[in-house]
Design a protein around this motif. Structure first.
Motif, short mmCIF file in Angstrom:
data_model
loop_
_atom_site.label_atom_id
_atom_site.label_comp_id
_atom_site.label_asym_id
_atom_site.label_seq_id
_atom_site.Cartn_x
_atom_site.Cartn_y
_atom_site.Cartn_z
N ARG A 4 0.82 -1.21 0.00
CA ARG A 4 0.00 0.00 0.00
C ARG A 4 0.86 1.27 0.00
NH1 ARG A 4 -3.07 -3.68 2.57
NH2 ARG A 4 -2.47 -3.38 4.70
N MET A 5 2.14 1.13 0.23
CA MET A 5 3.01 2.30 0.23
C MET A 5 3.60 2.55 -1.16
SD MET A 5 4.38 4.83 1.86
CE MET A 5 4.15 4.49 3.58
N CYS A 6 4.23 1.53 -1.74
CA CYS A 6 4.95 1.74 -3.00
C CYS A 6 4.28 1.08 -4.21
CB CYS A 6 6.38 1.25 -2.87
SG CYS A 6 6.58 -0.54 -2.76
N GLU A 44 -4.90 -8.59 7.23
CA GLU A 44 -6.27 -8.68 7.71
C GLU A 44 -7.08 -7.42 7.39
OE1 GLU A 44 -3.69 -7.12 10.94
OE2 GLU A 44 -3.62 -8.94 9.74
N LEU A 45 -6.42 -6.35 7.02
CA LEU A 45 -7.11 -5.11 6.67
C LEU A 45 -7.31 -4.97 5.16
CD1 LEU A 45 -5.33 -2.60 9.07
CD2 LEU A 45 -7.49 -3.79 9.41
N GLU A 46 -6.94 -5.99 4.40
CA GLU A 46 -7.01 -5.94 2.94
C GLU A 46 -8.42 -5.63 2.44
OE1 GLU A 46 -4.61 -5.68 -0.19
OE2 GLU A 46 -3.91 -6.32 1.75
N LYS A 47 -9.44 -6.25 3.02
CA LYS A 47 -10.82 -6.01 2.59
C LYS A 47 -11.25 -4.58 2.86
CE LYS A 47 -12.44 -10.74 3.09
NZ LYS A 47 -13.34 -11.65 3.80
N GLU A 48 -10.84 -4.03 4.00
CA GLU A 48 -11.19 -2.66 4.34
C GLU A 48 -10.54 -1.68 3.36
OE1 GLU A 48 -10.40 -4.95 6.51
OE2 GLU A 48 -11.87 -4.93 8.11
N PHE A 49 -9.29 -1.92 2.99
CA PHE A 49 -8.61 -1.04 2.05
C PHE A 49 -9.25 -1.13 0.67
CE2 PHE A 49 -5.23 -0.91 5.24
CZ PHE A 49 -4.95 0.43 5.23
N ILE A 53 -10.79 2.05 -1.42
CA ILE A 53 -10.37 2.37 -2.79
C ILE A 53 -11.58 2.44 -3.71
CG2 ILE A 53 -9.13 1.45 -4.79
CD1 ILE A 53 -7.03 0.41 -2.74
N LYS A 54 -12.50 1.50 -3.58
CA LYS A 54 -13.71 1.51 -4.41
C LYS A 54 -14.55 2.75 -4.12
CE LYS A 54 -14.03 -3.47 -4.94
NZ LYS A 54 -14.74 -4.70 -4.56
N LEU A 55 -14.65 3.13 -2.86
CA LEU A 55 -15.41 4.31 -2.48
C LEU A 55 -14.78 5.57 -3.05
CD1 LEU A 55 -17.88 5.04 -0.75
CD2 LEU A 55 -16.33 5.32 1.17
N LYS A 56 -13.45 5.67 -2.98
CA LYS A 56 -12.76 6.83 -3.55
C LYS A 56 -12.98 6.91 -5.06
CE LYS A 56 -8.50 7.53 -2.40
NZ LYS A 56 -7.09 7.32 -2.03
N ASP A 57 -12.92 5.76 -5.74
CA ASP A 57 -13.16 5.74 -7.19
C ASP A 57 -14.57 6.21 -7.53
OD1 ASP A 57 -10.60 4.86 -7.65
OD2 ASP A 57 -11.17 2.75 -7.89
N ARG A 58 -15.54 5.81 -6.72
CA ARG A 58 -16.93 6.21 -6.96
C ARG A 58 -17.07 7.73 -6.82
NH1 ARG A 58 -21.43 2.90 -4.00
NH2 ARG A 58 -20.68 1.40 -5.52
N PHE A 59 -16.43 8.31 -5.80
CA PHE A 59 -16.48 9.76 -5.62
C PHE A 59 -15.80 10.49 -6.77
CE2 PHE A 59 -17.09 8.95 -0.93
CZ PHE A 59 -18.37 9.49 -0.88
#
Length: 66
Positions: A4-6, A44-49, A53-59
């Motif tokens: 998620r960083m690079c 374990e946070l993969e689903k949340e991220f 990302i999907k929410l940001k794309d929708r906006f």
């Protein structure tokens, strides 16, 4: 896994000790460290991220439509 960083993609199952270099700050770390940049990713946070990302794309789509 994609860092998620690079953005580097790697197979976390092939990393020795989950890419950890024993920083000594804590034991039993649940992070997978990127072999490219060393960033500690939480699997374990993969689903949340993915959701974020999907929410940001929708906006972005709504903003560009206006």
């Amino acid at each position: 896994m994609k860092c998620r960083m690079c953005g580097f993609e790697f197979d976390e199952t092939k990393l020795k000790n989950r890419g950890c270099v024993d920083c000594g700050k804590h034991s039993n770390c649940n992070q997978v460290h990127c072999p490219n940049c060393g960033f500690g990713n939480h699997p374990e946070l993969e689903k949340e991220f993915d959701f974020i990302i999907k929410l940001k794309d929708r906006f972005k789509k709504r903003k560009s439509a206006n």
